[in-house]
Design a protein around this motif. Structure first.
Motif, short mmCIF file in Angstrom:
data_model
loop_
_atom_site.label_atom_id
_atom_site.label_comp_id
_atom_site.label_asym_id
_atom_site.label_seq_id
_atom_site.Cartn_x
_atom_site.Cartn_y
_atom_site.Cartn_z
N LYS A 139 7.83 0.45 7.16
CA LYS A 139 8.12 -0.98 7.00
C LYS A 139 6.86 -1.71 6.53
O LYS A 139 5.75 -1.41 6.96
CB LYS A 139 8.59 -1.59 8.32
CG LYS A 139 9.93 -1.06 8.81
CD LYS A 139 10.35 -1.77 10.09
CE LYS A 139 11.71 -1.26 10.59
NZ LYS A 139 12.12 -1.95 11.83
N VAL A 140 7.08 -2.68 5.66
CA VAL A 140 5.98 -3.51 5.20
C VAL A 140 5.74 -4.61 6.24
O VAL A 140 6.67 -5.31 6.66
CB VAL A 140 6.29 -4.14 3.83
CG1 VAL A 140 5.19 -5.13 3.43
CG2 VAL A 140 6.44 -3.06 2.77
N LYS A 141 4.49 -4.73 6.67
CA LYS A 141 4.11 -5.71 7.69
C LYS A 141 2.95 -6.57 7.17
O LYS A 141 2.38 -6.28 6.12
CB LYS A 141 3.67 -4.99 8.97
CG LYS A 141 4.66 -3.96 9.51
CD LYS A 141 5.86 -4.62 10.16
CE LYS A 141 5.49 -5.28 11.46
NZ LYS A 141 6.65 -5.95 12.10
N THR A 142 2.61 -7.61 7.92
CA THR A 142 1.44 -8.42 7.56
C THR A 142 0.45 -8.39 8.72
O THR A 142 0.84 -8.38 9.89
CB THR A 142 1.82 -9.88 7.24
OG1 THR A 142 2.41 -10.47 8.40
CG2 THR A 142 2.78 -9.94 6.07
N ILE A 143 -0.84 -8.39 8.37
CA ILE A 143 -1.89 -8.33 9.40
C ILE A 143 -1.92 -9.63 10.20
O ILE A 143 -2.02 -9.63 11.42
CB ILE A 143 -3.26 -8.06 8.74
CG1 ILE A 143 -3.26 -6.66 8.10
CG2 ILE A 143 -4.38 -8.17 9.77
CD1 ILE A 143 -4.52 -6.34 7.31
N GLU A 181 8.51 -10.70 9.74
CA GLU A 181 7.61 -11.05 10.84
C GLU A 181 8.26 -12.14 11.71
O GLU A 181 9.30 -12.71 11.35
CB GLU A 181 6.28 -11.56 10.28
CG GLU A 181 5.52 -10.56 9.43
CD GLU A 181 5.03 -9.35 10.21
OE1 GLU A 181 4.79 -9.47 11.43
OE2 GLU A 181 4.87 -8.27 9.60
N TYR A 184 0.46 -4.46 4.89
CA TYR A 184 0.21 -3.03 5.15
C TYR A 184 1.55 -2.39 5.49
O TYR A 184 2.55 -3.09 5.71
CB TYR A 184 -0.80 -2.84 6.28
CG TYR A 184 -0.28 -3.19 7.66
CD1 TYR A 184 0.18 -2.20 8.54
CD2 TYR A 184 -0.26 -4.51 8.10
CE1 TYR A 184 0.64 -2.52 9.80
CE2 TYR A 184 0.21 -4.84 9.37
CZ TYR A 184 0.66 -3.85 10.21
OH TYR A 184 1.13 -4.16 11.46
N GLN A 185 1.59 -1.08 5.51
CA GLN A 185 2.85 -0.39 5.81
C GLN A 185 2.72 0.40 7.10
O GLN A 185 1.71 1.07 7.34
CB GLN A 185 3.25 0.54 4.66
CG GLN A 185 4.64 1.17 4.87
CD GLN A 185 5.23 1.69 3.57
OE1 GLN A 185 5.14 1.05 2.54
NE2 GLN A 185 5.84 2.87 3.62
N LYS A 186 3.74 0.31 7.94
CA LYS A 186 3.77 1.03 9.21
C LYS A 186 5.18 1.50 9.49
O LYS A 186 6.13 0.71 9.44
CB LYS A 186 3.27 0.13 10.35
CG LYS A 186 3.25 0.81 11.71
CD LYS A 186 2.74 -0.14 12.79
CE LYS A 186 2.73 0.55 14.15
NZ LYS A 186 2.26 -0.37 15.23
N ASP A 187 5.31 2.80 9.76
CA ASP A 187 6.62 3.39 10.07
C ASP A 187 7.65 3.05 9.01
O ASP A 187 8.83 2.76 9.30
CB ASP A 187 7.11 2.91 11.44
CG ASP A 187 6.17 3.28 12.57
OD1 ASP A 187 5.53 4.35 12.47
OD2 ASP A 187 6.06 2.51 13.54
#
Length: 358
Positions: free
Chosen positions: A271-275, A290, A266-269
Motif C-alpha cells: 500500500k502507498v502511504k505518507t510519512i 490516510e 512510501y510503500q508498505k505491505d
C-alpha cells in the motif's frame, strides 16, 4: 427550503423544536445492512439534552420509532423513516419573543425569508433538528463499519481552554469518560469548570470539536466542485452554531514551507502511504487512504440569560430577556452531530465511488 443532504445516500429531515416531533427519511441505503436499534439509541443518547450540569436541562429521552425500510433487523433498500417525538416542550418560555428578534439567532432572517416564523425555541432553526441527523448518521456508521471505517470526534477546545495534544497522542477510547467529551482528563476537568462557571454567570462560550475518520479507503471524493473536503465543509457548516471548518494542517499550514508541508510517499505491505499527513488524508479533493482529520469551530450559544437590546417585528426598539433551557456551551453535545455528518458524507461517497466504477 432545502432539507435534503447527499447524492446517493440521502437524508431529508423534518420537524421543529416544539412541534409534535422530528425525524428523517434516509434514501439510498443499500439492502442487507444490519440496523441495530440499540446502536441508534446509543448515538441519540450522546446528543440528547439534560445529560449533565453543563448542558440544557430540557428532558428528552429521544426515543424513536423506525417506520419503514427495516425488516428483521436489516435494511431492505427502501427508504428508512425514523421519527422522534418531542415530550418536554415548554413553549410558554418563548411567548415573550413572539414579536421580537433575538440577537444572533435566525429569528430576523427567517422572518425576512418566509414572512412567518415559529418562535417556539426557534422552530426549524433549532439545534433540536440535529437529533434527526444523528439517527441517520448512526445508520451511516453501521454501513461504514462493513468497510472498516471508524469515526471519532471529541472536544478539543472550550472557550480559551485548548487541548494541545494531537489526536495521535490521545486515547480516543476515553472520549465518553467525562461529561465534556475531551479524552484528556486534566484538560477535561478545566473545561468542565469553565463551562459550569460560565453557566452560573448566565453566559455562554464556544469551542472546537476535532474529528478523525480512520480506515477510509483511497479514491473517495469527486473532482473539482464535490471534492471530499469541500463536502465535509458543507456538512459541518450546516450544523447550528458552526463558524469555521479546517482540515489537515488547516490555517497553521500557511506558516510552513512546502519542503516541510509536503507529505512524502512510501510503500508498505503493498500500500502507498505518507510519512506525514498534513494533507489530512485528502489530496486533490480525493481521499488518499490516510486518516482524515478536521476541526469544527462553534460560536458561543446565542441565548444568554441576560437582557439584550433588540427590535421587534415593527422595527421598534425593545429588550429581549433570556428565558428557557439552553446549553452554556454547545460542544459536548455537538460531538455526535459532527460524527454523524462525517459518516453521512463518507457513506454517500462510498456509494458514489462504487457507482462510478460500474
Amino acid at each position: 427550503m432545502r432539507n435534503t443532504f447527499g447524492n446517493v445516500f440521502t437524508i431529508t429531515t423534518f420537524g421543529e423544536s416544539h412541534g409534535m416531533g422530528l425525524g428523517v427519511v434516509i434514501d439510498g441505503c443499500p439492502a442487507g445492512i444490519g440496523i441495530s436499534e440499540d446502536f441508534i439509541r446509543q448515538e441519540l443518547q450522546r446528543r440528547k439534552p439534560g445529560q449533565s450540569k453543563i448542558t440544557t436541562q430540557r428532558k428528552e429521552e429521544d426515543e424513536f420509532e423506525i417506520l419503514s425500510g427495516v425488516f428483521e433487523g436489516k435494511s431492505t433498500g427502501t427508504p428508512i423513516a425514523i421519527v422522534i417525538y418531542n415530550t418536554d416542550q415548554k413553549s410558554k418560555d418563548y411567548s415573550h419573543i413572539a414579536d421580537k428578534f433575538r440577537p444572533s439567532h435566525a429569528d430576523y432572517t427567517y422572518h425576512q425569508k418566509f414572512g412567518v416564523r415559529d418562535y417556539r425555541g426557534g422552530g426549524r432553526s433549532s439545534a433540536r433538528e440535529t437529533a434527526a441527523r444523528v439517527a441517520a448518521g448512526a445508520v451511516a456508521k453501521l454501513m461504514l463499519a462493513q468497510y472498516g471505517i471508524q469515526i471519532h470526534a471529541y472536544v478539543s477546545q472550550a472557550g480559551h481552554i485548548r487541548l494541545e495534544k494531537k489526536y495521535t497522542e490521545l486515547d480516543l477510547g476515553q472520549i465518553e469518560s467525562n461529561m465534556v467529551r475531551c479524552p484528556d482528563p486534566v484538560t477535561a476537568g478545566q473545561m468542565i469548570d469553565l463551562i459550569d462557571e460560565t453557566r452560573k454567570n448566565r453566559d455562554t462560550i464556544g469551542g472546537v470539536v476535532s474529528c478523525v475518520a480512520q480506515g477510509v479507503p483511497p479514491a473517495l471524493g469527486e473532482p473539482v466542485f464535490d471534492r471530499l473536503h469541500a463536502v465535509l465543509g458543507h456538512a459541518m457548516l450546516s450544523i447550528n452554531a458552526v463558524k469555521g471548518f479546517e482540515y489537515g494542517s488547516g490555517f497553521e499550514g500557511v506558516s510552513m514551507k512546502g519542503s516541510e508541508h509536503n507529505d512524502a510517499f512510501y510503500q508498505k505491505d503493498g500500500k502507498v502511504k505518507t510519512i506525514t499527513n498534513f494533507s489530512g488524508g485528502i489530496q486533490g479533493g480525493i481521499s488518499n487512504g490516510e486518516d482524515i482529520y478536521f476541526r469544527v469551530a462553534f460560536k458561543p450559544v446565542a441565548t444568554i440569560m441576560q437582557d439584550q437590546e433588540s427590535v421587534n417585528t415593527s422595527g421598534e426598539k425593545t429588550v429581549v430577556s433570556g428565558k428557557g433551557r439552553h446549553d452554556p456551551c454547545v460542544v459536548p453535545r455537538a460531538v455526535p452531530i459532527v460524527e454523524a455528518m462525517c459518516a453521512l458524507v463518507l457513506a454517500d461517497h462510498i456509494l458514489l465511488n462504487r457507482a462510478s466504477k460500474i
